[in-house]
Design a protein around this motif. Sequence first.
Motif, PDB file in Angstrom:
ATOM      1  N   ALA A 178     -19.396  10.530  15.023  1.00 15.42           N
ATOM      2  CA  ALA A 178     -18.182  11.336  15.102  1.00 15.42           C
ATOM      3  C   ALA A 178     -17.423  11.290  13.784  1.00 15.42           C
ATOM      4  CB  ALA A 178     -17.291  10.840  16.239  1.00 15.42           C
ATOM      5  N   MET A 234     -13.452  11.802  21.847  1.00 21.49           N
ATOM      6  CA  MET A 234     -14.636  11.108  22.358  1.00 21.49           C
ATOM      7  C   MET A 234     -14.317  10.376  23.652  1.00 21.49           C
ATOM      8  SD  MET A 234     -16.795   9.250  19.344  1.00 21.49           S
ATOM      9  CE  MET A 234     -18.112   8.725  20.433  1.00 21.49           C
ATOM     10  N   GLU A 293     -20.331  19.400  10.921  1.00 20.85           N
ATOM     11  CA  GLU A 293     -19.901  18.338  11.827  1.00 20.85           C
ATOM     12  C   GLU A 293     -20.941  18.052  12.894  1.00 20.85           C
ATOM     13  OE1 GLU A 293     -15.976  18.705  13.458  1.00 20.85           O
ATOM     14  OE2 GLU A 293     -16.188  16.734  14.388  1.00 20.85           O
ATOM     15  N   ARG A 348       0.822  -1.192   0.000  1.00 21.53           N
ATOM     16  CA  ARG A 348       0.000   0.000   0.000  1.00 21.53           C
ATOM     17  C   ARG A 348       0.859   1.246   0.000  1.00 21.53           C
ATOM     18  NH1 ARG A 348      -4.894   1.530   2.595  1.00 21.53           N
ATOM     19  NH2 ARG A 348      -5.273   3.643   1.906  1.00 21.53           N
ATOM     20  N   ASP A 371      -2.972  10.942   4.084  1.00 17.14           N
ATOM     21  CA  ASP A 371      -3.285   9.795   4.933  1.00 17.14           C
ATOM     22  C   ASP A 371      -2.791  10.032   6.356  1.00 17.14           C
ATOM     23  OD1 ASP A 371      -4.613   7.935   3.203  1.00 17.14           O
ATOM     24  OD2 ASP A 371      -2.716   7.695   2.137  1.00 17.14           O
ATOM     25  N   ARG A 420     -23.252  14.645  13.480  1.00 16.44           N
ATOM     26  CA  ARG A 420     -23.225  13.931  14.761  1.00 16.44           C
ATOM     27  C   ARG A 420     -24.632  13.746  15.310  1.00 16.44           C
ATOM     28  NH1 ARG A 420     -18.681  14.900  19.198  1.00 16.44           N
ATOM     29  NH2 ARG A 420     -16.827  14.605  17.919  1.00 16.44           N
ATOM     30  N   ARG A 425     -12.957  21.379   2.606  1.00 21.75           N
ATOM     31  CA  ARG A 425     -12.024  21.068   1.522  1.00 21.75           C
ATOM     32  C   ARG A 425     -12.641  21.143   0.140  1.00 21.75           C
ATOM     33  NH1 ARG A 425      -9.182  15.640   4.016  1.00 21.75           N
ATOM     34  NH2 ARG A 425      -8.209  16.677   5.811  1.00 21.75           N
ATOM     35  N   ARG A 473     -17.431  17.740   7.927  1.00 21.64           N
ATOM     36  CA  ARG A 473     -16.593  18.936   8.114  1.00 21.64           C
ATOM     37  C   ARG A 473     -15.531  19.020   7.027  1.00 21.64           C
ATOM     38  NH1 ARG A 473     -12.018  19.661  11.073  1.00 21.64           N
ATOM     39  NH2 ARG A 473     -12.348  17.842  12.391  1.00 21.64           N
ATOM     40  N   PHE A 474     -14.863  17.900   6.776  1.00 24.58           N
ATOM     41  CA  PHE A 474     -13.861  17.904   5.716  1.00 24.58           C
ATOM     42  C   PHE A 474     -14.488  18.315   4.393  1.00 24.58           C
ATOM     43  CE2 PHE A 474     -10.548  14.757   7.586  1.00 24.58           C
ATOM     44  CZ  PHE A 474     -10.253  15.688   8.571  1.00 24.58           C
ATOM     45  N   GLY A 510     -13.122  13.295   0.788  1.00 31.17           N
ATOM     46  CA  GLY A 510     -11.855  13.027   0.122  1.00 31.17           C
ATOM     47  C   GLY A 510     -10.830  12.341   0.982  1.00 31.17           C
ATOM     48  N   SER A 511     -11.289  11.658   2.027  1.00 35.83           N
ATOM     49  CA  SER A 511     -10.311  11.063   2.948  1.00 35.83           C
ATOM     50  C   SER A 511     -10.409   9.542   2.971  1.00 35.83           C
ATOM     51  CB  SER A 511     -10.528  11.600   4.354  1.00 35.83           C
ATOM     52  OG  SER A 511      -9.731  10.884   5.263  1.00 35.83           O
ATOM     53  N   ARG A 512      -9.350   8.898   2.503  1.00 36.16           N
ATOM     54  CA  ARG A 512      -9.322   7.444   2.552  1.00 36.16           C
ATOM     55  C   ARG A 512      -9.345   6.930   3.977  1.00 36.16           C
ATOM     56  NH1 ARG A 512      -4.451   5.451  -1.158  1.00 36.16           N
ATOM     57  NH2 ARG A 512      -3.469   7.081   0.097  1.00 36.16           N
ATOM     58  N   GLN A 513      -8.709   7.665   4.873  1.00 35.24           N
ATOM     59  CA  GLN A 513      -8.669   7.199   6.256  1.00 35.24           C
ATOM     60  C   GLN A 513     -10.064   7.193   6.869  1.00 35.24           C
ATOM     61  OE1 GLN A 513      -6.020   5.806   7.730  1.00 35.24           O
ATOM     62  NE2 GLN A 513      -5.056   6.067   5.734  1.00 35.24           N
ATOM     63  N   LEU A 514     -10.838   8.223   6.587  1.00 40.65           N
ATOM     64  CA  LEU A 514     -12.205   8.248   7.096  1.00 40.65           C
ATOM     65  C   LEU A 514     -13.003   7.094   6.503  1.00 40.65           C
ATOM     66  CD1 LEU A 514     -13.279  11.993   7.241  1.00 40.65           C
ATOM     67  CD2 LEU A 514     -12.464  10.503   9.044  1.00 40.65           C
ATOM     68  N   MET A 570     -16.758  14.257  11.081  1.00 42.46           N
ATOM     69  CA  MET A 570     -15.494  14.684  10.490  1.00 42.46           C
ATOM     70  C   MET A 570     -15.607  14.727   8.981  1.00 42.46           C
ATOM     71  SD  MET A 570     -12.235  12.930  12.362  1.00 42.46           S
ATOM     72  CE  MET A 570     -11.033  13.816  11.384  1.00 42.46           C
ATOM     73  N   ASP A 624      -4.822  12.914   8.070  1.00 50.35           N
ATOM     74  CA  ASP A 624      -6.174  12.489   8.400  1.00 50.35           C
ATOM     75  C   ASP A 624      -6.171  11.442   9.504  1.00 50.35           C
ATOM     76  OD1 ASP A 624      -6.921  14.184   6.473  1.00 50.35           O
ATOM     77  OD2 ASP A 624      -7.799  12.712   5.123  1.00 50.35           O
ATOM     78  N   LEU A 659      -8.072  11.855  12.889  1.00 52.41           N
ATOM     79  CA  LEU A 659      -9.033  10.836  13.280  1.00 52.41           C
ATOM     80  C   LEU A 659      -8.722  10.327  14.680  1.00 52.41           C
ATOM     81  CD1 LEU A 659     -11.417   9.236  12.341  1.00 52.41           C
ATOM     82  CD2 LEU A 659      -9.880   7.684  11.145  1.00 52.41           C
TER      83      LEU A 659
END
Lengths: 255, 255
Positions: B100, A104, B221, A84, A90, B225, B112, B107-108, B162-166, B104, A93, A97
């Motif tokens: 949550a 929380m 955001e 990957r 990444d 939530r 963005r 919000r992003f 646009g966030s892979r992590q999210l 995010m 974010d 995150l």
Amino acid sequence: MKRTTPYSSPNTATPDQATSQSERATLTLREMLVQGRFLPGERLREVPLAKELGVSRIPLRLALERLAHEGFVDTRPTRGFTARQFDIADISDAIDLRGAIEGMAARFAAERNVRTEELATLRSTHEKMAELVRNGKLTLELVSEYIALNAEFHAEVLRLSGSRQLQRALDQICCLPFASPNAFLRRQYLAPESRDLFQMSVEHHRAIVEAIEFREGARAESLAREHARIARRNLESALANKTLGEVPGLQLIKL
Amino acid sequence: MKRTTPYSSPNTATPDQATSQSERATLTLREMLVQGRFLPGERLREVPLAKELGVSRIPLRLALERLAHEGFVDTRPTRGFTARQFDIADISDAIDLRGAIEGMAARFAAERNVRTEELATLRSTHEKMAELVRNGKLTLELVSEYIALNAEFHAEVLRLSGSRQLQRALDQICCLPFASPNAFLRRQYLAPESRDLFQMSVEHHRAIVEAIEFREGARAESLAREHARIARRNLESALANKTLGEVPGLQLIKL
DNA sequence: ATACCACGGTTTGCATGCAATAATGTCCGG
DNA sequence: CCGGACATTATTGCATGCAAACCGTGGTAT
């Protein structure tokens, strides 16, 4: 293959003490991936990899499966696994995150935790860290101690939240070595503004403890979120100064 | 074993169309677990399970490994897998956590996403949902359509972030069937206050689109939530009315 | 009576080998 | 010279079988 405590992320264990072939394969492979041993998108062929790792294909496959869940490799059915690629977004974010989830956790701790004496451990850990930073210059050794305490502190907030789901979510984020709260601390130690950053961290911790104690959930949450942003400052600073080497897992970043 | 689109959670696929033994095993086992076919903590022995599922132990083991990562089973090395128990707190927290993360994402998206025309799909999906709710009584069929649109809406917000992590984080949360945004909708259809809840949802969506359009990150955001809290209201209502049957994955909850 | 150990059955962990599918090279026609 | 069908190789997916680890039982010594 158990991750016993949060924040004691997988990278700390060494392949030697693995109890099974698949665990050894997982640890070694993860290390290789983090070190950037593979080109991004490079296909990981099972037979040669198995030979290189000294295990057979079955445990290797289990390891690859795990690493796919952790986000280190991609998988396409019947077409194997590929290394990957990560980019700056990444990392940013992932840090944000983590901040959100730790936020929380801090809020839950503030809203749910009732007994004051349960805060004793957290407070004591904070005190030790404050002591470290207060007493003059941080040596490399002291930084190591700081890092251990930092992991303890974050784990304790999580514990006080009393939420298994948050724990799970954090475990999964912190699989990525650059997302863990300790990721940038060795690098932070080298920064010119090092002292300030450590002091700021300790102050954040102090305020978080206070907010939890006084049941100020919203405050605890936003403090923990902002606290994670220190990691992003470190990231930017590391990028600017090209001192990525000190940060675990930053070799595999596409710039 | 690819989860192509977010929110099209694994439960929608049927074991028949599995392309491999391990995938079939994963789908069937997940379904069995969700249905509460195992006692909480019950040990899952590989040989009998493999025989029951009609696969051999190797693909079964891969399936168990995946399900362990998804949180459906626990694993202790050399001692096999056990069915996981969930409680109300797990569901509540999972829903909050989803809120949550979706927060995010919103919000992003607000912070963005620059081009207005990129909001076209989101807006159109929202319009269709509003139309459904506006036009009189929701039949079961219309609710199905609503559910599909709802998944689309949530997926689109995520995409706009646009966030892979999210995306990863949400995928992992929504593995738990009761955490997905659609989990309670069939049940909500049966509730006495059904109409109000659907209307409230649509209003949330409208406001979220607006907030994203006007780059109001904080508003987006907190709206997202709060939007997730509708699921918690449904949960409480389902608990009170003992209508858990309509909710996927709620058979395995310890009360 | 209790603690400890030996031992058999059970269960997981893994290596090997085979079949099926995908990637690759080759040859031929255009 | 290029593109497509076919043959060949490479690679994954899986079933089988074996070895090691584990759990329970019973027996023995203290």
